[in-house]
Design a protein around this motif. Structure first.
Motif, PDB file in Angstrom:
ATOM      1  N   GLN A 132     -25.467  -4.229  -9.031  1.00  0.00           N
ATOM      2  CA  GLN A 132     -25.384  -2.889  -8.471  1.00  0.00           C
ATOM      3  C   GLN A 132     -24.123  -2.669  -7.627  1.00  0.00           C
ATOM      4  N   VAL A 133     -23.832  -3.616  -6.736  1.00  0.00           N
ATOM      5  CA  VAL A 133     -22.738  -3.422  -5.779  1.00  0.00           C
ATOM      6  C   VAL A 133     -21.395  -3.865  -6.345  1.00  0.00           C
ATOM      7  N   GLU A 134     -21.363  -4.997  -7.001  1.00  0.00           N
ATOM      8  CA  GLU A 134     -20.086  -5.507  -7.517  1.00  0.00           C
ATOM      9  C   GLU A 134     -19.414  -4.546  -8.499  1.00  0.00           C
ATOM     10  N   PRO A 135     -20.154  -3.925  -9.432  1.00  0.00           N
ATOM     11  CA  PRO A 135     -19.497  -2.943 -10.312  1.00  0.00           C
ATOM     12  C   PRO A 135     -18.912  -1.748  -9.540  1.00  0.00           C
ATOM     13  N   VAL A 136     -19.586  -1.343  -8.479  1.00  0.00           N
ATOM     14  CA  VAL A 136     -19.087  -0.246  -7.643  1.00  0.00           C
ATOM     15  C   VAL A 136     -17.778  -0.665  -6.975  1.00  0.00           C
ATOM     16  N   LEU A 137     -17.750  -1.874  -6.440  1.00  0.00           N
ATOM     17  CA  LEU A 137     -16.527  -2.372  -5.794  1.00  0.00           C
ATOM     18  C   LEU A 137     -15.381  -2.460  -6.798  1.00  0.00           C
ATOM     19  N   LYS A 138     -15.672  -2.901  -8.002  1.00  0.00           N
ATOM     20  CA  LYS A 138     -14.625  -2.993  -9.038  1.00  0.00           C
ATOM     21  C   LYS A 138     -14.106  -1.601  -9.406  1.00  0.00           C
ATOM     22  N   ARG A 139     -15.007  -0.622  -9.499  1.00  0.00           N
ATOM     23  CA  ARG A 139     -14.579   0.742  -9.803  1.00  0.00           C
ATOM     24  C   ARG A 139     -13.681   1.278  -8.699  1.00  0.00           C
ATOM     25  N   LEU A 140     -14.048   1.003  -7.460  1.00  0.00           N
ATOM     26  CA  LEU A 140     -13.230   1.466  -6.333  1.00  0.00           C
ATOM     27  C   LEU A 140     -11.876   0.767  -6.314  1.00  0.00           C
ATOM     28  N   GLU A 141     -11.848  -0.516  -6.635  1.00  0.00           N
ATOM     29  CA  GLU A 141     -10.568  -1.241  -6.689  1.00  0.00           C
ATOM     30  C   GLU A 141      -9.666  -0.666  -7.782  1.00  0.00           C
ATOM     31  N   LYS A 142     -10.242  -0.410  -8.961  1.00  0.00           N
ATOM     32  CA  LYS A 142      -9.456   0.171 -10.053  1.00  0.00           C
ATOM     33  C   LYS A 142      -8.957   1.571  -9.693  1.00  0.00           C
ATOM     34  N   SER A 143      -9.813   2.348  -9.059  1.00  0.00           N
ATOM     35  CA  SER A 143      -9.418   3.701  -8.652  1.00  0.00           C
ATOM     36  C   SER A 143      -8.296   3.645  -7.629  1.00  0.00           C
ATOM     37  N   GLY A 144      -8.391   2.705  -6.697  1.00  0.00           N
ATOM     38  CA  GLY A 144      -7.347   2.530  -5.693  1.00  0.00           C
ATOM     39  C   GLY A 144      -6.020   2.127  -6.324  1.00  0.00           C
ATOM     40  N   LEU A 145      -6.089   1.208  -7.282  1.00  0.00           N
ATOM     41  CA  LEU A 145      -4.858   0.786  -7.968  1.00  0.00           C
ATOM     42  C   LEU A 145      -4.237   1.937  -8.758  1.00  0.00           C
ATOM     43  N   LEU A 146      -5.075   2.737  -9.401  1.00  0.00           N
ATOM     44  CA  LEU A 146      -4.566   3.902 -10.131  1.00  0.00           C
ATOM     45  C   LEU A 146      -3.910   4.888  -9.171  1.00  0.00           C
ATOM     46  N   LEU A 147      -4.550   5.120  -8.042  1.00  0.00           N
ATOM     47  CA  LEU A 147      -3.971   6.036  -7.053  1.00  0.00           C
ATOM     48  C   LEU A 147      -2.648   5.503  -6.520  1.00  0.00           C
ATOM     49  N   ILE A 148      -2.583   4.229  -6.246  1.00  0.00           N
ATOM     50  CA  ILE A 148      -1.327   3.622  -5.772  1.00  0.00           C
ATOM     51  C   ILE A 148      -0.233   3.786  -6.823  1.00  0.00           C
ATOM     52  N   ALA A 149      -0.575   3.537  -8.087  1.00  0.00           N
ATOM     53  CA  ALA A 149       0.415   3.690  -9.162  1.00  0.00           C
ATOM     54  C   ALA A 149       0.915   5.132  -9.241  1.00  0.00           C
ATOM     55  N   LEU A 150      -0.008   6.095  -9.111  1.00  0.00           N
ATOM     56  CA  LEU A 150       0.393   7.500  -9.145  1.00  0.00           C
ATOM     57  C   LEU A 150       1.266   7.860  -7.943  1.00  0.00           C
ATOM     58  N   MET A 151       0.911   7.333  -6.785  1.00  0.00           N
ATOM     59  CA  MET A 151       1.699   7.634  -5.582  1.00  0.00           C
ATOM     60  C   MET A 151       3.093   6.997  -5.649  1.00  0.00           C
ATOM     61  N   VAL A 152       3.176   5.789  -6.159  1.00  0.00           N
ATOM     62  CA  VAL A 152       4.490   5.139  -6.308  1.00  0.00           C
ATOM     63  C   VAL A 152       5.331   5.915  -7.313  1.00  0.00           C
ATOM     64  N   SER A 153       4.712   6.327  -8.415  1.00  0.00           N
ATOM     65  CA  SER A 153       5.435   7.124  -9.408  1.00  0.00           C
ATOM     66  C   SER A 153       5.922   8.439  -8.804  1.00  0.00           C
ATOM     67  N   GLY A 154       5.075   9.087  -8.035  1.00  0.00           N
ATOM     68  CA  GLY A 154       5.461  10.336  -7.378  1.00  0.00           C
ATOM     69  C   GLY A 154       6.588  10.128  -6.383  1.00  0.00           C
ATOM     70  N   THR A 155       6.540   9.030  -5.652  1.00  0.00           N
ATOM     71  CA  THR A 155       7.600   8.725  -4.682  1.00  0.00           C
ATOM     72  C   THR A 155       8.920   8.476  -5.379  1.00  0.00           C
ATOM     73  N   ILE A 156       8.890   7.722  -6.471  1.00  0.00           N
ATOM     74  CA  ILE A 156      10.107   7.458  -7.241  1.00  0.00           C
ATOM     75  C   ILE A 156      10.667   8.778  -7.795  1.00  0.00           C
ATOM     76  N   LEU A 157       9.785   9.584  -8.341  1.00  0.00           N
ATOM     77  CA  LEU A 157      10.208  10.892  -8.863  1.00  0.00           C
ATOM     78  C   LEU A 157      10.798  11.759  -7.772  1.00  0.00           C
ATOM     79  N   PHE A 158      10.190  11.711  -6.591  1.00  0.00           N
ATOM     80  CA  PHE A 158      10.688  12.489  -5.443  1.00  0.00           C
ATOM     81  C   PHE A 158      12.118  12.095  -5.100  1.00  0.00           C
ATOM     82  N   TRP A 159      12.371  10.795  -5.087  1.00  0.00           N
ATOM     83  CA  TRP A 159      13.707  10.327  -4.698  1.00  0.00           C
ATOM     84  C   TRP A 159      14.729  10.526  -5.813  1.00  0.00           C
ATOM     85  N   LEU A 160      14.281  10.653  -7.052  1.00  0.00           N
ATOM     86  CA  LEU A 160      15.203  10.902  -8.155  1.00  0.00           C
ATOM     87  C   LEU A 160      15.623  12.365  -8.250  1.00  0.00           C
ATOM     88  N   ILE A 161      14.799  13.246  -7.721  1.00  0.00           N
ATOM     89  CA  ILE A 161      15.113  14.687  -7.816  1.00  0.00           C
ATOM     90  C   ILE A 161      16.126  15.085  -6.777  1.00  0.00           C
TER      91      ILE A 161
END
Length: 161
Positions: A132-161
């Motif tokens: 019950q709990v471990e799958p929830v933690l894994k989903r949150l970890e994956k979501s966090g990594l996806l958000l970090i990837a999107l934020m890094v991409s946005g930051t790179i794009l920001f500095w390129l513009i």
């Protein structure tokens, strides 16, 4: 079952049930589409705060792309805060379920006690954690990594513009 001196509200299985049924913490147990729609809702609502702040630094009529990216990145921080809060709540419950000994308070902060779980309670709690709990933690970890990837991409794009 053997006698459990831990107050009912401090028993890990009851803490888990309370957390899983709470309005906010149950978000992560929803189907993926609904979970991400909740996070999208947080992101959208936080635009009401971040867009005016970004607009003060990057006037939308003059610098539309920096304005949009800065607003999106600012809103993403709110989503990151939500993910961190969800993760910490579920991690705390997971740790209590995994441990063989439970620290609890009988009546106040100054009278902490430790109780060792009997094998059958430990096994039950471990199953709840694993399924019950471990799958929830894994989903949150994956979501966090996806958000970090999107934020890094946005930051790179920001500095390129």
């Amino acid at each position: 079952m053997s006698f459990c001196p831990v107050p009912v509200e401090q028993q890990p299985v009851n803490e888990y049930q309370e957390l899983a049924q709470s309005w906010f913490f149950q978000w992560v147990t929803l189907p993926k589409v609904k979970f991400f729609s909740k996070l999208s809702g947080v992101w959208s609502l936080s635009l009401l705060i971040t867009a005016p702040i970004s607009g003060a630094s990057f006037p939308p009529d003059e610098q539309i792309f920096p304005f949009l990216i800065a607003s999106a990145l600012g809103s993403s921080l709110f989503v990151a805060f939500v993910l961190v809060r969800l993760y910490l709540g579920w991690k705390y419950i997971g740790d209590r379920l995994k441990k063989t000994k439970i620290v609890y308070e009988e009546s106040s902060w100054y009278d902490g006690q430790v109780w060792e779980k009997p094998l059958e309670i430990y096994n039950r709690d471990r199953l709840i954690f694993n399924y019950q709990v471990e799958p929830v933690l894994k989903r949150l970890e994956k979501s966090g990594l996806l958000l970090i990837a999107l934020m890094v991409s946005g930051t790179i794009l920001f500095w390129l513009i």
